[in-house]
Write an enzyme that holds these catalytic residues in place. Structure first.
Site, PDB file in Angstrom:
ATOM      1  N   LYS A 182      47.605  47.358  12.392  1.00  0.00           N
ATOM      2  CA  LYS A 182      46.670  46.337  12.873  1.00  0.00           C
ATOM      3  C   LYS A 182      46.339  45.382  11.735  1.00  0.00           C
ATOM      4  O   LYS A 182      45.545  45.695  10.849  1.00  0.00           O
ATOM      5  CB  LYS A 182      45.365  46.960  13.402  1.00  0.00           C
ATOM      6  N   CYS A 291      41.076  40.922  -4.233  1.00  0.00           N
ATOM      7  CA  CYS A 291      40.225  42.104  -4.457  1.00  0.00           C
ATOM      8  C   CYS A 291      40.051  42.367  -5.946  1.00  0.00           C
ATOM      9  O   CYS A 291      39.001  42.840  -6.375  1.00  0.00           O
ATOM     10  CB  CYS A 291      40.803  43.308  -3.749  1.00  0.00           C
TER      11      CYS A 291
HETATM   12  P1  NAD Z   1      37.247  43.601   6.609  1.00  0.00           P
HETATM   13  O1  NAD Z   1      36.726  44.923   6.184  1.00  0.00           O
HETATM   14  O2  NAD Z   1      36.340  42.677   7.304  1.00  0.00           O
HETATM   15  O3  NAD Z   1      38.501  43.781   7.606  1.00  0.00           O
HETATM   16  C1  NAD Z   1      39.659  44.476   7.198  1.00  0.00           C
HETATM   17  C2  NAD Z   1      40.381  44.981   8.440  1.00  0.00           C
HETATM   18  O4  NAD Z   1      39.560  45.949   9.088  1.00  0.00           O
HETATM   19  C3  NAD Z   1      40.671  43.899   9.490  1.00  0.00           C
HETATM   20  O5  NAD Z   1      41.927  44.158  10.062  1.00  0.00           O
HETATM   21  C4  NAD Z   1      39.572  44.125  10.510  1.00  0.00           C
HETATM   22  O6  NAD Z   1      39.881  43.691  11.814  1.00  0.00           O
HETATM   23  C5  NAD Z   1      39.451  45.635  10.471  1.00  0.00           C
HETATM   24  N1  NAD Z   1      38.187  46.178  10.945  1.00  0.00           N
HETATM   25  C6  NAD Z   1      36.959  45.605  10.900  1.00  0.00           C
HETATM   26  N2  NAD Z   1      36.050  46.453  11.431  1.00  0.00           N
HETATM   27  C7  NAD Z   1      36.718  47.579  11.803  1.00  0.00           C
HETATM   28  C8  NAD Z   1      36.322  48.806  12.405  1.00  0.00           C
HETATM   29  N3  NAD Z   1      35.055  49.057  12.716  1.00  0.00           N
HETATM   30  N4  NAD Z   1      37.267  49.736  12.649  1.00  0.00           N
HETATM   31  C9  NAD Z   1      38.565  49.504  12.318  1.00  0.00           C
HETATM   32  N5  NAD Z   1      38.994  48.352  11.754  1.00  0.00           N
HETATM   33  C10 NAD Z   1      38.082  47.409  11.489  1.00  0.00           C
HETATM   34  O7  NAD Z   1      37.882  42.952   5.315  1.00  0.00           O
HETATM   35  P2  NAD Z   1      38.495  41.491   5.170  1.00  0.00           P
HETATM   36  O8  NAD Z   1      37.333  40.541   5.143  1.00  0.00           O
HETATM   37  O9  NAD Z   1      39.604  41.293   6.134  1.00  0.00           O
HETATM   38  O10 NAD Z   1      39.169  41.581   3.716  1.00  0.00           O
HETATM   39  C11 NAD Z   1      38.495  41.335   2.544  1.00  0.00           C
HETATM   40  C12 NAD Z   1      38.173  42.628   1.834  1.00  0.00           C
HETATM   41  O11 NAD Z   1      39.362  43.373   1.594  1.00  0.00           O
HETATM   42  C13 NAD Z   1      37.551  42.393   0.484  1.00  0.00           C
HETATM   43  O12 NAD Z   1      36.445  43.241   0.312  1.00  0.00           O
HETATM   44  C14 NAD Z   1      38.668  42.771  -0.483  1.00  0.00           C
HETATM   45  O13 NAD Z   1      38.230  43.187  -1.744  1.00  0.00           O
HETATM   46  C15 NAD Z   1      39.347  43.867   0.265  1.00  0.00           C
HETATM   47  N6  NAD Z   1      40.703  44.062  -0.244  1.00  0.00           N
HETATM   48  C16 NAD Z   1      40.963  45.163  -1.027  1.00  0.00           C
HETATM   49  C17 NAD Z   1      42.232  45.340  -1.572  1.00  0.00           C
HETATM   50  C18 NAD Z   1      42.554  46.517  -2.455  1.00  0.00           C
HETATM   51  O14 NAD Z   1      43.713  46.699  -2.787  1.00  0.00           O
HETATM   52  N7  NAD Z   1      41.584  47.326  -2.863  1.00  0.00           N
HETATM   53  C19 NAD Z   1      43.234  44.409  -1.294  1.00  0.00           C
HETATM   54  C20 NAD Z   1      42.943  43.314  -0.496  1.00  0.00           C
HETATM   55  C21 NAD Z   1      41.666  43.154   0.032  1.00  0.00           C
END
Ligand code: NAD
Length: 499
Positions: A182, A291
């Site tokens: 997803k 990130c």
């Molecule tokens: P997000 O948490 O809003 O969403 C990430 C994913 O989770 C999306 O696909 C979203 O639809 C899904 N999601 C949201 N709520 C959910 C739920 N309740 N159950 C299941 N899935 C759900 O994050 P974002 O805004 O898309 O991405 C930014 C974040 O990602 C930042 O905090 C960044 O630091 C982090 N990130 C971390 C890394 C790493 O390697 N540690 C890499 C890239 C991004």
């Protein structure tokens, strides 16, 4: 709009080997953040689609034979995927730029990384990690073997859509798992394109399934079910908390790659120009939507004024513009909603007394009016307790704190609930070694910043997550470990008497 050729249009959910529309008929417009135009319309899954995708993955794992596929077949599939990614490099990079806003140069780097990751896991799958244990009894053969963990829910964010999803799909396929992918609902296009390539490379039905939707609509069908054996999630810490809670109900394995607030420590003995350049790139690449962005500068008091002035000069010169324009050095924020979040953090910084050195505004170029652009922003004289210093703003905001002693620098470098990445710049090798070991972060760069390789583990300490992607550990996430004890000469043990 992306042309049909570019996107390979049609239904965009992929369940049990078939491309299909959402059962409820839902769709979502995908917007180019550089100009606000709709570039594609994709299917928006409901819970029923997600349940069907999990069921397909479950059947492919339990009865479809994929976990028992010879390693050579899995390796062949991974290499075919890598080859087709290489053949489609230009199209994929263009899709990624239109969807995320990042510059084409960054998108090419992402696609090349993705190709390397599929090749790396093909190599690792072929190598194997099983081992024999010497029990000291020639009749006993003791083996420790790795087996696929099962059905995996792979959930990815919007900032590196193709790359983050590939860091999951490649090792999951290598391990023999089946999966439901997803992508973020904000940027699903490159993942749809990837799964089309995986389909054409000959993946058996049900092994890879794809749904697009918001977490609110389909999240619990993926995370709150005993039919999923592993949830591999990359995204924000708040979502990670929710997912870990759901997973706990069924003791589902979780791998969490969450946010970061990454310090970059600069000592006065560091090479000045390369330090300025690295801090600038670490903070403002992809407009800070990284990130591991180094958005917390911790600089020695003796050079701080000169350093911040040099940084500000370079930051003002960064060419902000559409990712497809070769003159652009960084693109827009991913959406209007995200820009509003970044602007709220800038307001917090000003209200909290940090000194705005540059940025803090949208660009005034009328050509950029319809995109979600924001200028590189630097706040000096920040305090460790400020929210802009402690929270992940995920935008082009660099905060500056000053230190005078090594111990103070180390304290500030570890002064975070996160622990994803950190950088330290010094010419003193002993100090460099001390800091690389004492900084509590998953990656520490010494006199460099931002680099990684498929062969080395990536992940965070503390609130930055659980587990590791990439490297051998990135494959182990998708494997169970089993001990097989084989007695080749069974005999009566004689523990209990038989009279
Ligand atoms: P997000 O948490 O809003 O969403 C990430 C994913 O989770 C999306 O696909 C979203 O639809 C899904 N999601 C949201 N709520 C959910 C739920 N309740 N159950 C299941 N899935 C759900 O994050 P974002 O805004 O898309 O991405 C930014 C974040 O990602 C930042 O905090 C960044 O630091 C982090 N990130 C971390 C890394 C790493 O390697 N540690 C890499 C890239 C991004």
């Amino acid at each position: 709009m992306l042309s049909d050729d570019e996107l390979c249009c049609g239904p965009s959910l992929y369940i049990d080997g078939k491309w299909t529309n959402a059962l409820g008929g839902g769709t979502r417009d995908i917007v180019n953040p550089a100009d606000g135009t709709v570039i594609a319309t994709v299917d928006e899954a409901d819970r029923a689609d997600a349940v069907a995708a999990v069921a397909a993955a479950r059947a492919a794992f339990d009865t479809g034979g994929w976990p028992a596929t010879p390693v050579s077949e899995r390796v062949g599939l991974l290499l075919r995927i890598a080859d087709s990614l290489a053949a489609e490099r230009d199209r994929l990079a263009r899709i990624e730029t239109l969807d995320t806003g990042k510059t084409l140069r960054e998108s090419y780097i992402d696609v090349d990384d993705v190709i390397a990751v599929f090749r790396y896991y093909a190599h690792l799958a072929a190598t194997g990690a099983d081992r024999l244990v010497d029990i000291g009894d020639p009749a006993i053969v003791s083996r420790v073997v790795r087996e696929p963990v099962g059905v995996c829910a792979l959930i990815a964010p919007w900032n590196y859509p193709l790359l983050q999803m590939s860091w999951k799909i490649a090792p999951a396929l290598a391990a023999g798992c089946t999966m439901v992918a997803k992508p973020s609902e904000v940027t699903p296009l490159s993942t749809i394109a990837l799964v089309r390539l995986i389909d054409r490379a000959g993946v058996p039905p049900g092994v890879v399934n794809l749904i697009q939707s918001s977490g609110a609509r389909v999240g619990s069908a993926l995370t709150d079910t005993p039919d999923v054996d592993l949830i591999s999630f990359t995204g924000g810490a708040a979502t990670g908390e929710i997912i870990a809670g759901k997973a706990a109900r069924h003791i589902t394995r979780v791998a969490l790659e969450l946010g970061g607030k990454n310090p970059h420590i600069v000592f006065p003995d560091a090479d000045f120009d390369s330090a300025v350049d690295a801090v600038l790139t670490g903070a403002f690449l992809h407009s800070g939507q990284v990130c591991s962005a180094g958005t917390r500068l911790i600089v020695h008091e003796s050079i701080a004024d000169e350093f911040v002035a040099a940084l500000a000069g370079r930051a003002r010169a960064i060419r902000v513009g559409p990712g497809l324009d070769p003159a652009s050095e960084t693109g827009p924020l991913v959406s209007e909603a995200h820009r509003a979040k970044v602007e709220a953090y800038v307001a917090l910084g000003i209200a909290g007394g940090a000194r705005l050195v540059t940025g803090g505004a949208r660009p005034d170029d009328p050509a950029l009016r319809d995109g979600s652009f924001y200028l590189p922003t630097i706040f000096d004289h920040c305090h460790r307790l400020m929210r802009i210093v402690q929270e992940e703003t995920f935008g082009p905001i660099l905060t500056v704190e000053r230190f005078t002693t090594d111990d103070e620098a180390l304290m500030l470098g570890n002064d975070t609930a996160y622990g994803l990445a950190a950088g330290v710049r010094t010419a003193d090798l002993a100090r460099g070694e001390r800091f690389t070991r004492a900084l509590r972060h998953g990656t520490v760069w010494l006199n460099d910043f931002g680099y990684y390789t498929p062969a080395a583990e990536w992940g965070g300490f503390g609130r930055s997550g659980i587990g590791r992607e990439l490297g051998p550990s990135g494959l182990a996430e998708y494997q169970e470990t089993k001990h097989i004890w084989h007695n080749t000469a069974p005999a009566v043990g004689g523990w209990f008497t038989d009279n």
